[in-house]
Motif scaffolding. Structure first.
Motif, PDB file in Angstrom:
ATOM      1  N   UNK A  47     -37.282  -1.285  12.425  1.00  0.00           N
ATOM      2  CA  UNK A  47     -37.261  -1.248  13.883  1.00  0.00           C
ATOM      3  C   UNK A  47     -35.930  -1.831  14.346  1.00  0.00           C
ATOM      4  N   UNK A  48     -35.331  -1.239  15.378  1.00  0.00           N
ATOM      5  CA  UNK A  48     -34.107  -1.817  15.932  1.00  0.00           C
ATOM      6  C   UNK A  48     -34.194  -1.859  17.451  1.00  0.00           C
ATOM      7  N   UNK A  49     -33.424  -2.795  18.036  1.00  0.00           N
ATOM      8  CA  UNK A  49     -33.399  -2.971  19.484  1.00  0.00           C
ATOM      9  C   UNK A  49     -31.982  -2.819  20.015  1.00  0.00           C
ATOM     10  N   UNK A  50     -31.853  -2.030  21.061  1.00  0.00           N
ATOM     11  CA  UNK A  50     -30.571  -1.855  21.717  1.00  0.00           C
ATOM     12  C   UNK A  50     -30.203  -3.117  22.491  1.00  0.00           C
ATOM     13  N   UNK A  51     -28.915  -3.309  22.701  1.00  0.00           N
ATOM     14  CA  UNK A  51     -28.388  -4.445  23.468  1.00  0.00           C
ATOM     15  C   UNK A  51     -28.947  -5.772  22.958  1.00  0.00           C
ATOM     16  N   UNK A  52     -29.000  -5.875  21.644  1.00  0.00           N
ATOM     17  CA  UNK A  52     -29.519  -7.075  20.992  1.00  0.00           C
ATOM     18  C   UNK A  52     -28.607  -7.435  19.829  1.00  0.00           C
ATOM     19  N   UNK A  53     -28.314  -8.726  19.694  1.00  0.00           N
ATOM     20  CA  UNK A  53     -27.429  -9.185  18.640  1.00  0.00           C
ATOM     21  C   UNK A  53     -28.162  -9.703  17.419  1.00  0.00           C
ATOM     22  N   UNK A  61     -34.032  -5.316  13.571  1.00  0.00           N
ATOM     23  CA  UNK A  61     -32.578  -5.511  13.711  1.00  0.00           C
ATOM     24  C   UNK A  61     -32.140  -5.385  15.156  1.00  0.00           C
ATOM     25  N   UNK A  62     -31.071  -6.095  15.485  1.00  0.00           N
ATOM     26  CA  UNK A  62     -30.381  -5.893  16.749  1.00  0.00           C
ATOM     27  C   UNK A  62     -29.253  -4.895  16.535  1.00  0.00           C
ATOM     28  N   UNK A  63     -29.169  -3.894  17.368  1.00  0.00           N
ATOM     29  CA  UNK A  63     -28.167  -2.839  17.163  1.00  0.00           C
ATOM     30  C   UNK A  63     -26.746  -3.320  17.439  1.00  0.00           C
TER      31      UNK A  63
END
Length: 279
Positions: free
Chosen positions: A252-258, A227-229
């Protein structure tokens, strides 16, 4: 196996509709996995353009255009339910006699991947869900009734086109600098053919909604959720809920990601997938 990033283009017909797909490095005798890529709403195989050459180094890659999107047929006779779209994917897997299938679904494609696992868990080794659509219900009755009006498709066209492709892309990516002319052109393509709006009118009344929690809890296929956070389309809280409902899942998630993960984080997503598959 020699790696090539030049796809072979094919079509196959099922339920009186023609489906377009791209095939990379097809070799049924290989022991490597087959990655079946399923795109999201108003998209096509184009959305995987950055991920395909990476995954093609590690096995066969198949990317299909779900009807009525991309180069697939835009029929007004087909029933555009998620179950029917999942059955198209199932038929393609069986048609090509694919083994070691890894489903990779983005947004709506994630929910269709879950439908495939729900219907035919025996065909799927693992599932990767990229900002997957989750917990959406069927359209409200007033909208469904309106879809039977003769020129309702023009309303659908106006609703989708009036803000333009740039506005739509700004809603699905976190970093606006990623948006270039190639991306604009690729995501504008669905709007060039009026037949797609007539087919989307049919989809409004056919879409039965996402799988409910009770069905999700029955899926045992190992699943990786990424996921994008900053996702504004399917917020990360939805992903965490899906993670809870899918018994055999990782998150799993990623910061500054849409929302548009395959475009925004292709290398990270690739590494996550390869580690998950165990190569």
């Amino acid at each position: 196996m020699k790696t090539t990033h030049i796809p072979s283009h094919f079509t196959f017909s099922i339920h009186n509709i023609t489906v377009h797909y791209e095939l990379y490095n097809y070799n049924p005798d290989e022991e490597q996995p087959t990655y079946v890529l399923i795109h999201g709403f108003l998209s096509s195989t184009f959305s995987y353009r950055r991920l395909i050459p990476l995954l093609a180094q590690k096995g066969t890659v198949i990317a299909l255009d779900l009807p009525p999107f991309g180069k697939s047929e835009k029929s007004t006779r087909f029933t555009y339910s998620y179950r029917n779209l999942a059955n198209l994917v199932i038929q393609l897997i069986e048609h090509l006699e694919l083994k070691k299938v890894i489903l990779v679904g983005h947004s709506m494609g994630g929910q269709i991947s879950l439908y495939v696992s729900h219907l035919r868990e025996d065909l799927v080794d693992k599932t990767v869900l990229l900002c997957s659509s989750s917990y959406l219900t069927k359209a409200n009755p007033s909208l469904i009734y309106s879809s039977y009006l003769p020129f309702f498709y023009l309303y659908v066209k106006n609703w989708l086109v009036r803000k333009g492709v740039l506005h739509n892309l700004l809603n699905v990516v976190h970093d606006a600098e990623l948006i270039d002319e190639e991306m604009m052109e690729g995501y504008a393509a669905p709007f060039y053919d009026d037949r797609i709006f007539q087919a989307l009118t049919r989809m409004i009344r056919d879409r039965e909604g996402d799988l409910p929690s009770l069905d999700l809890k029955q899926i045992k296929t190992p699943s990786l959720l990424i996921w994008g956070e900053e996702d504004r389309v399917v917020p990360i809280d939805v992903g965490r809920r899906l993670h809870q409902d899918l018994e055999n899942s990782r998150f799993i998630s990623y910061k500054k990601t849409g929302h548009l993960l395959p475009e925004e984080k292709p290398f990270d997503v690739y590494e996550n997938i390869i580690e998950f598959v165990g190569m």
